[in-house]
Design a protein around this motif. Structure first.
Motif, PDB file in Angstrom:
ATOM      1  N   MET A 260     137.771  75.991  48.356  1.00  0.00           N
ATOM      2  CA  MET A 260     136.874  76.752  49.363  1.00  0.00           C
ATOM      3  C   MET A 260     137.256  76.265  50.629  1.00  0.00           C
ATOM      4  O   MET A 260     137.229  76.933  51.782  1.00  0.00           O
ATOM      5  CB  MET A 260     135.407  76.624  48.842  1.00  0.00           C
ATOM      6  CG  MET A 260     134.985  77.499  47.484  1.00  0.00           C
ATOM      7  SD  MET A 260     133.482  77.036  46.831  1.00  0.00           S
ATOM      8  CE  MET A 260     132.490  77.597  48.100  1.00  0.00           C
TER       9      MET A 260
ATOM     10  N   CYS B 299     130.967  85.700  64.576  1.00  0.00           N
ATOM     11  CA  CYS B 299     130.244  84.327  64.773  1.00  0.00           C
ATOM     12  C   CYS B 299     131.116  83.064  64.612  1.00  0.00           C
ATOM     13  O   CYS B 299     131.526  82.825  63.528  1.00  0.00           O
ATOM     14  CB  CYS B 299     129.093  84.157  63.454  1.00  0.00           C
ATOM     15  SG  CYS B 299     128.101  85.648  63.701  1.00  0.00           S
TER      16      CYS B 299
ATOM     17  N   PHE C  32     131.969  80.431  61.627  1.00  0.00           N
ATOM     18  CA  PHE C  32     131.562  81.003  60.356  1.00  0.00           C
ATOM     19  C   PHE C  32     131.693  82.531  60.331  1.00  0.00           C
ATOM     20  O   PHE C  32     130.822  83.240  60.156  1.00  0.00           O
ATOM     21  CB  PHE C  32     130.042  80.369  60.209  1.00  0.00           C
ATOM     22  CG  PHE C  32     129.719  79.134  60.362  1.00  0.00           C
ATOM     23  CD1 PHE C  32     129.412  78.649  59.213  1.00  0.00           C
ATOM     24  CD2 PHE C  32     129.376  78.469  61.706  1.00  0.00           C
ATOM     25  CE1 PHE C  32     129.367  77.074  58.944  1.00  0.00           C
ATOM     26  CE2 PHE C  32     129.222  77.029  61.583  1.00  0.00           C
ATOM     27  CZ  PHE C  32     129.277  76.404  60.321  1.00  0.00           C
ATOM     28  N   THR C  33     132.890  82.886  60.592  1.00  0.00           N
ATOM     29  CA  THR C  33     133.280  84.242  60.542  1.00  0.00           C
ATOM     30  C   THR C  33     133.152  84.885  59.126  1.00  0.00           C
ATOM     31  O   THR C  33     133.341  84.291  58.304  1.00  0.00           O
ATOM     32  CB  THR C  33     134.602  84.507  61.141  1.00  0.00           C
ATOM     33  OG1 THR C  33     135.324  83.857  60.113  1.00  0.00           O
ATOM     34  CG2 THR C  33     134.940  83.781  62.407  1.00  0.00           C
ATOM     35  N   ASP C  34     132.998  86.198  59.134  1.00  0.00           N
ATOM     36  CA  ASP C  34     132.928  86.942  57.729  1.00  0.00           C
ATOM     37  C   ASP C  34     134.424  86.556  57.074  1.00  0.00           C
ATOM     38  O   ASP C  34     133.981  86.108  55.862  1.00  0.00           O
ATOM     39  CB  ASP C  34     132.919  88.578  58.050  1.00  0.00           C
ATOM     40  CG  ASP C  34     131.634  89.006  58.744  1.00  0.00           C
ATOM     41  OD1 ASP C  34     130.936  88.228  58.933  1.00  0.00           O
ATOM     42  OD2 ASP C  34     131.508  90.057  59.089  1.00  0.00           O
TER      43      ASP C  34
ATOM     44  N   VAL D 105     133.865  83.154  55.572  1.00  0.00           N
ATOM     45  CA  VAL D 105     133.033  83.127  54.533  1.00  0.00           C
ATOM     46  C   VAL D 105     133.502  83.898  53.138  1.00  0.00           C
ATOM     47  O   VAL D 105     133.558  83.256  52.248  1.00  0.00           O
ATOM     48  CB  VAL D 105     131.504  83.354  54.854  1.00  0.00           C
ATOM     49  CG1 VAL D 105     130.633  83.630  54.025  1.00  0.00           C
ATOM     50  CG2 VAL D 105     131.005  82.692  56.118  1.00  0.00           C
ATOM     51  N   HIS D 106     134.234  84.963  53.401  1.00  0.00           N
ATOM     52  CA  HIS D 106     134.679  85.697  52.311  1.00  0.00           C
ATOM     53  C   HIS D 106     135.810  84.888  51.496  1.00  0.00           C
ATOM     54  O   HIS D 106     135.938  84.674  50.378  1.00  0.00           O
ATOM     55  CB  HIS D 106     135.275  87.151  52.915  1.00  0.00           C
ATOM     56  CG  HIS D 106     133.996  88.110  53.151  1.00  0.00           C
ATOM     57  ND1 HIS D 106     134.319  89.289  53.859  1.00  0.00           N
ATOM     58  CD2 HIS D 106     132.714  88.019  53.030  1.00  0.00           C
ATOM     59  CE1 HIS D 106     133.328  89.829  53.897  1.00  0.00           C
ATOM     60  NE2 HIS D 106     132.501  89.118  53.401  1.00  0.00           N
TER      61      HIS D 106
ATOM     62  N   MET E 177     135.839  81.908  51.203  1.00  0.00           N
ATOM     63  CA  MET E 177     135.419  80.647  50.662  1.00  0.00           C
ATOM     64  C   MET E 177     134.788  81.448  49.269  1.00  0.00           C
ATOM     65  O   MET E 177     135.097  80.522  48.256  1.00  0.00           O
ATOM     66  CB  MET E 177     134.154  80.054  51.162  1.00  0.00           C
ATOM     67  CG  MET E 177     134.568  79.108  52.567  1.00  0.00           C
ATOM     68  SD  MET E 177     133.431  78.408  53.278  1.00  0.00           S
ATOM     69  CE  MET E 177     132.932  76.850  52.561  1.00  0.00           C
ATOM     70  N   ILE E 178     134.304  82.406  49.334  1.00  0.00           N
ATOM     71  CA  ILE E 178     133.683  83.070  48.095  1.00  0.00           C
ATOM     72  C   ILE E 178     134.838  83.163  47.279  1.00  0.00           C
ATOM     73  O   ILE E 178     134.689  83.149  45.977  1.00  0.00           O
ATOM     74  CB  ILE E 178     133.053  84.070  48.485  1.00  0.00           C
ATOM     75  CG1 ILE E 178     131.865  84.000  49.389  1.00  0.00           C
ATOM     76  CG2 ILE E 178     132.565  84.971  47.096  1.00  0.00           C
ATOM     77  CD1 ILE E 178     130.980  85.230  49.796  1.00  0.00           C
ATOM     78  N   ASP E 179     135.969  83.730  47.875  1.00  0.00           N
ATOM     79  CA  ASP E 179     137.109  84.339  46.770  1.00  0.00           C
ATOM     80  C   ASP E 179     137.558  82.990  46.261  1.00  0.00           C
ATOM     81  O   ASP E 179     137.983  83.009  44.891  1.00  0.00           O
ATOM     82  CB  ASP E 179     137.995  84.824  47.618  1.00  0.00           C
ATOM     83  CG  ASP E 179     137.677  86.321  48.335  1.00  0.00           C
ATOM     84  OD1 ASP E 179     136.554  86.633  48.007  1.00  0.00           O
ATOM     85  OD2 ASP E 179     138.387  86.868  48.989  1.00  0.00           O
TER      86      ASP E 179
ATOM     87  N   PHE F 102     136.107  80.122  45.406  1.00  0.00           N
ATOM     88  CA  PHE F 102     135.064  79.685  44.412  1.00  0.00           C
ATOM     89  C   PHE F 102     135.732  80.431  43.013  1.00  0.00           C
ATOM     90  O   PHE F 102     135.842  79.522  42.216  1.00  0.00           O
ATOM     91  CB  PHE F 102     133.877  80.117  44.622  1.00  0.00           C
ATOM     92  CG  PHE F 102     132.947  79.862  43.604  1.00  0.00           C
ATOM     93  CD1 PHE F 102     133.206  78.941  42.615  1.00  0.00           C
ATOM     94  CD2 PHE F 102     131.594  80.133  43.725  1.00  0.00           C
ATOM     95  CE1 PHE F 102     132.143  78.755  41.581  1.00  0.00           C
ATOM     96  CE2 PHE F 102     130.628  79.978  42.890  1.00  0.00           C
ATOM     97  CZ  PHE F 102     130.982  79.327  41.774  1.00  0.00           C
TER      98      PHE F 102
END
Ligand code: FES
Lengths: 1013, 159
Positions: free
Chosen positions: A536, A991, A994-996, A999-1000, A1002-1004, A1006
């Protein structure tokens, strides 16, 4: 480690001070630099020489548990990293020695080296190391050098030495192999230490099943040292927990203690947890001796359990002696050279132990840490900052503006080339996770071009390696899998920034605090988790963007809130350094708790509080500090460097400041009817007893016959018949024949305040001594006597000498005050006698604890957003690394606002807060964090959602064309929370950091997917 | 039982939780309180279940429905959103916004046919290491009882 890298700090190691002349502000210090026989400018700390060296010496750092070569690095994180040759062990250097020196050496070596019985001087030149050295750093001709430096102030931080437990023959240290000291255990528990973090019995290297800790070895009366070493109790509790977590084979840990001195913030809760988790058995008693069982080298300890009232023999495989801190051997010599005094034990003496923790007996020379006596780390850190603040007063002419070393930014464009560094953090991570496997896992992630492990990534060596790694592989994204970014990201960012690598291209993965530390028992899952976290992290790193910090001017003035001793000290220190300071006090006078009639004299030297206060106030008034009495802070807005303060009351104005010191202090617990307080007239709080001391002073010692006035007493009848016929008040103690103190009222009580208030034990003892000297029979009911401040343990002994009775009450037991109209006696279970006792008394004194001052605490919490801990006191940013700072930059804590402490500690912390504030004020600009929200004007539809939502009013709608509105976000107001980004309906707000997309990704990652977009 | 394996998923039969199955949980945490609380758990060595992965943002206000939905879409079995206690948000009121966002998210999540219990909002302060561990343990157990998310494994296939 930071110190080693700091451009303004010169570290002269392997050296001693041999002379110091001059006066404060203008000292000339002579330093003798011992030869290390290795050129610092050439050595690359590769370690080839160590492999080549044939000679073995004792290893001081591993306290003799492991051998080292004659050429060595004192310890893995040493600064400088340069190796050094032990002239006592090196075969080559022996040739230079005289016969006498050689004889001495032989003697020394017999003690130091257990392995090498015979000493054979080898006069042949060895020189293996210089042959092995690739950079020609070895220089046998090096001689001691002398140098002179001109300084404004001197700071002594020589620390302490371990008490030599051999002096106490009954514990068998040095005779029985399986008796070790706490320091030796510490080395075993260290990953890079002797046993890679496992506890073993030195006799057979097996894991001990039963361990016993013996506390207070060489302290509190043993071995001629009356003082308490402060850190050993908590250290033993911590070590016992660590041992149990690391080595499940250890079945049983017993701690033999006298008083459990868990006086620091949260310490009592920690001990409670250890009891709840049953990680150790606590037995109160000091063992008579340790016996050796010859067959299996195990041990047997004879101890009288003073609570269980039984003689016990406790079998053990390993005994750990919590040895006391003794003065550093060299302290006397240093003191001599510097012309300062030492105390009776050989620690550096302080000018006034009741008030200042850092002033020595000579002006311009300051002291910090355990050089004055044993200290715990948070206090050491606070004192060090305090000493620096005082020292800074002599350096005003030398203040340096930030040296703008501009490094050319590296070219980091192009597709991501990620470098991953996985930290062992000694045993902290590597003890649970397989770091090598993590690194090889990382190496297989797409875009990762290099992945390796490091023993301590945050050490100087680790940082240097990071720099090399970046350069070697042309890395343009860095992922550090180590501890928490909350404390360590700045360190790595700074290293990156130093070489022009944009610090925002770095991502930290927390595999210590949130993985290895909390999943120690589940290594497989923890490993999987760490891998996923690294994936991540890499995923986010791919999408990181370089960011540039902005700047705004700094308001170079400070605000100190609260005019107690802490506030006075902080304001004085800041003003003396030349910064404009405003001190705001809501009452009509300075002094807080020190002012009459709250406190008459200070322990341990009974100095009148009024005198101390006068001294401090005079000093403050001699500076340019502005003092606003009868004034309160109404509002504070803004951020570090640009706070705007509005006051109300006597002075109403609004002014800018760059930093804020909070010193509003604490309140004392007000008993709510417990122990008959409020109903029985002769039950007082400790503070009210101080009032009585004042009353006594004002009264004339009389030979009055007047029966009514004789019957007057503290609290009791005084108010009814306190006036004597001659109009003077009678001494409040006249009719008091006995007194009882009840400790821990409102402290260590989960219902009020679960922590220890620190000041009450010594205060009660001080008061008891004063009463005992008046011929009053005094009894103290206590749970643990925690006389931890300097001189307090001696006071404890004095009190016992004066006949003050100490009765220990078991945890959970409540003392009962008996009597209808007035307190007549105190009844409780005596833990040591093992039965109920009843002590008749004319006076009951409740030693009340501290609690957060309200409403101030809540008000400033609301205003400044600095966090508050579970105990209700302000929370420091880090208990050990940053005990003064809050999470809000530019807002600092001084004194009891952060937690209970006594006057010395308050004063030290206040000076430390001043030092920290001056760090901000020394610069004329504040750096702005570039992690903010930005609007893409093309996507923005001007709906104004972000403008409404922002709590800082950073957003604004501006007309970009006729009738077309777009939002704009002011970077110096934006704090980067990202709330607006989550609300923007058109996705126009990014942001940063911590951009979209980040974060996306990182989720992916995971779920094991690689992002291709 | 057989129906479980078919692609378009009908109304769920009582979940069959495979033995020794552990859920995948995404935890979103704000930097100042919840993430710090997790660190505190570490510093105090308070052990808890390891089946979650943390994603740090500066404030819980940043956590938009899209993040949570993405997590479920990719196969998360549960999502925990956490921030500072009310009044404690480092950015004054970010967590109040987070609640509003969370309510919206919950609606969508239930619309998707997921159990409400797979998503949770918690306030954890920097000092509450023990509470963090407790919340993680509770939530992990709660999700474990529900079994694998119906979206797990085929969420991506739908794209
Ligand atoms: S910072 Fe924690 S919720 Fe806003």
């Amino acid at each position: 480690m930071d110190a080693g890298r700091h451009p303004l700090i010169d570290v002269v190691s392997n050296a001693e001070v041999i002379g110091c002349e001059g006066r404060p502000g203008d000292f000339r210090v002579r330093i003798r630099k011992k030869p290390r026989y290795v050129r610092e400018d050439k050595c690359v700390a590769c370690g080839l020489c160590v492999d080549a060296c044939p000679q073995v010496g004792g290893n001081e750092f591993d306290v003799g548990l492991k051998a080292r070569k004659a050429i060595y690095r004192p310890f893995p994180q040493s600064v400088p990293a340069t190796y050094v040759i032990d002239s006592d062990a090196c075969l080559n250097l022996l040739g230079f020695l005289s016969e006498k020196q050689r004889l001495r050496l032989a003697k020394v070596q017999k003690i130091k080296q257990r392995k090498r019985e015979d000493y054979q001087p080898n006069l042949l030149v060895c020189g293996h190391c210089s042959k092995a050295c690739e950079v020609d750093a070895i220089d046998f001709d090096m001689r001691a050098e002398e140098m002179e430096v001109d300084v404004g102030a001197v700071l002594v931080a020589v620390g302490f030495m371990e008490f030599d437990a051999r002096k106490l023959g009954n514990y068998g240290y040095g005779r029985f192999p399986n008796v070790v000291t706490s320091l030796e255990l510490e080395r075993m528990l260290n990953a890079s230490g002797v046993t890679q973090g496992h506890v073993v019995r030195p006799s057979d290297m097996k894991t001990p099943k039963r361990m016993v800790f013996i506390q207070c070895v060489g302290a509190r009366g043993e071995g001629g040292r009356p003082y308490c070493s402060r850190f050993c109790c908590m250290n033993a509790v911590k070590d016992s927990m660590l041992v149990r977590q690391h080595d499940p084979e250890v079945e049983d840990v017993t701690i033999l203690y006298t008083d459990l001195r868990a006086f620091g913030k949260g310490f009592d809760d920690f001990v409670q947890r250890s009891r709840d988790e049953k990680s150790a058995t606590y037995v109160r008693g000091r063992p008579a001796k340790v016996d050796h069982v010859a067959e299996d080298d195990s041990l047997e300890i004879f101890v009288e359990d003073t609570l269980g009232h039984s003689q016990e023999r406790i079998p053990a495989d390993l005994v750990v002696l919590s040895v006391a801190a003794a003065p550093n051997e060299g302290a006397m010599k240093v003191a001599d050279i510097l012309g300062i005094e030492t105390d009776v034990y050989g620690f550096i003496a302080r000018r006034d132990p009741a008030v200042s923790a850092v002033e020595t007996t000579r002006e311009g020379i300051y002291v910090a840490g355990s050089a004055v006596g044993p200290q715990v780390i948070p206090d050491c850190v606070a004192q060090a900052s305090a000493a620096a603040a005082r020292a800074a007063l002599y350096l005003t002419g030398y203040r340096v503006e930030e040296e703008q070393k501009t490094v050319d930014p590296m070219d980091l464009s192009g597709p991501p080339r990620v470098g991953v560094m996985v930290c062992h953090c000694g045993v902290n991570i590597a003890g649970t996770l397989d770091v090598e496997q993590l690194a090889s896992h990382a190496a297989k992630i797409p875009d990762v071009v290099a992945a390796e492990t490091n023993l301590f990534a945050c050490s100087s060596a680790g940082q240097d390696r990071l720099v090399e790694l970046i350069k070697e592989h042309n890395i343009n994204r860095v992922v550090i899998a180590a501890c928490t970014p909350r404390t360590h990201e700045p360190i790595f960012q700074e290293t990156c920034a130093r070489i022009g690598f944009n610090p925002y291209l770095l991502e930290m993965v927390n595999i210590r605090d949130q993985c290895s530390w909390v999943h120690a028992g589940q290594t497989v899952e923890a490993q999987e988790k760490a891998k996923a976290l690294i994936r991540m992290g890499v995923a986010k790193a791919r999408h990181l963007h370089p960011l540039q910090a902005g700047e705004v001017p700094m308001a170079r003035a400070a605000l100190v809130i609260g005019g107690g001793i802490g506030g006075i000290q902080a304001a004085t220190d800041l003003a003396a350094q030349g910064f404009p300071v405003t001190l705001v006090e809501k009452t009509d006078r300075l002094g807080g708790r020190l002012a009459k009639p709250n406190l008459k004299s200070l322990y341990p030297n009974m100095r009148p509080a009024a005198e101390v206060l006068r001294e401090k106030v005079d000093r403050l008034k001699s500076t340019d500090a502005r003092i606003l009495l009868n004034t309160e802070v109404e509002e504070i807005s803004g951020f570090v460097g640009n706070f705007e303060v509005t006051t109300s009351g006597a002075t109403q104005e609004t002014f800018p400041v760059g930093a804020i010191v909070l010193a509003t202090g604490a309140e004392l617990h007000k008993p709510r009817g417990e122990y008959g307080y409020g109903t029985l007239p002769n039950v007082l709080t400790s503070e009210e007893l101080e009032h009585a001391f004042f009353e006594e002073e004002e009264a004339v010692p009389g030979d009055s016959e007047d029966a009514t006035s004789r019957a007057s007493g503290v609290g009791g009848n005084k108010r009814r018949s306190g006036e004597r016929s001659d109009g003077k008040a009678a001494s409040p103690f006249e009719s008091v024949g006995s007194a009882s103190f009840i400790l821990c009222v409102g402290s260590r009580d989960p219902e009020c305040f679960s922590g220890c208030s620190r000041y009450c034990c010594p205060t009660a003892i001080k008061q008891a001594i004063l009463l005992a000297k008046r011929g009053i029979d005094t009894t103290i009911f206590y749970r643990d006597i925690r006389t931890i401040s300097s001189g307090a343990e001696e006071m404890y002994r004095e009190a016992r000498g004066l006949g003050v009775l100490f009765i220990r009450i078991p945890p959970g037991e409540k003392v009962e005050v008996i009597g209808e109209k007035r307190a007549e006696g105190v009844r409780c279970f005596d833990d040591l006698l093992g039965r109920r006792v009843e002590v008749p008394t004319d006076l009951v004194v409740l030693s009340v604890g501290m609690r957060p001052r309200q409403p101030e605490t809540d008000r400033f919490h609301d205003m400044l957003k600095a966090s508050i801990g579970l105990d209700g006191f302000f929370l420091e940013r880090h208990p050990e690394l940053a005990p003064i700072e809050t999470a809000v930059e530019g807002v600092l804590l001084a004194g009891t606002i952060q937690g209970p402490k006594d006057i010395v500690d308050t004063v030290a912390q206040a000076s430390a807060a001043a030092a920290k504030a001056s760090v901000f004020l020394a610069y004329d600009k504040v750096k702005l964090d570039p992690v903010t929200a930005v609007v893409d004007a093309l996507k923005c539809r001007g709906c104004g959602t972000c403008v409404d939502i922002c709590p800082y009013h950073a957003g604004e709608l501006v007309e970009s064309g006729p009738g077309v509105y777009v939002a704009e976000i002011n970077a110096s107001l934006c704090k980067g929370c990202g709330t607006c980004g989550s609300w923007c309906p058109s996705g126009a707000i990014t942001c940063r950091h911590f951009t979209d997309r980040q974060v996306h990704a990182m989720i992916d990652a995971f779920f094991g997917e690689e992002v291709t977009t | 039982m057989k129906a479980v394996r078919t692609k378009p998923r009908p109304k769920r039969t009582p979940p069959k939780v495979p033995a020794n199955w552990n859920p995948n949980i995404v935890v979103f945490a704000c930097n100042w309180c919840s993430y710090a609380g997790a660190d505190t758990a570490g510093v105090s060595r308070i052990q808890h279940q390891p089946h979650f992965r943390m994603i740090r943002v500066m404030c819980s206000g940043r956590i938009q429905p899209g993040f949570v939905l993405r997590a479920f879409e990719r196969g998360a079995d549960g999502v925990l959103v956490s921030g500072c206690h009310f009044g404690d948000c480092h950015y004054i009121s970010g967590n109040e916004r987070a609640v509003e966002q969370f309510e919206k998210t919950k609606n969508v999540v239930t619309l998707l046919g997921l159990e409400e219990a797979r998503i949770r909002l918690e306030w954890i302060s920097a000092a509450e290491g023990a509470r963090f561990a407790q919340v993680i343990n509770e939530f992990t157990d709660q999700v474990r009882k529900l079994g694998p998310s119906p979206l797990a494994g085929n969420g991506r296939a739908k794209e």
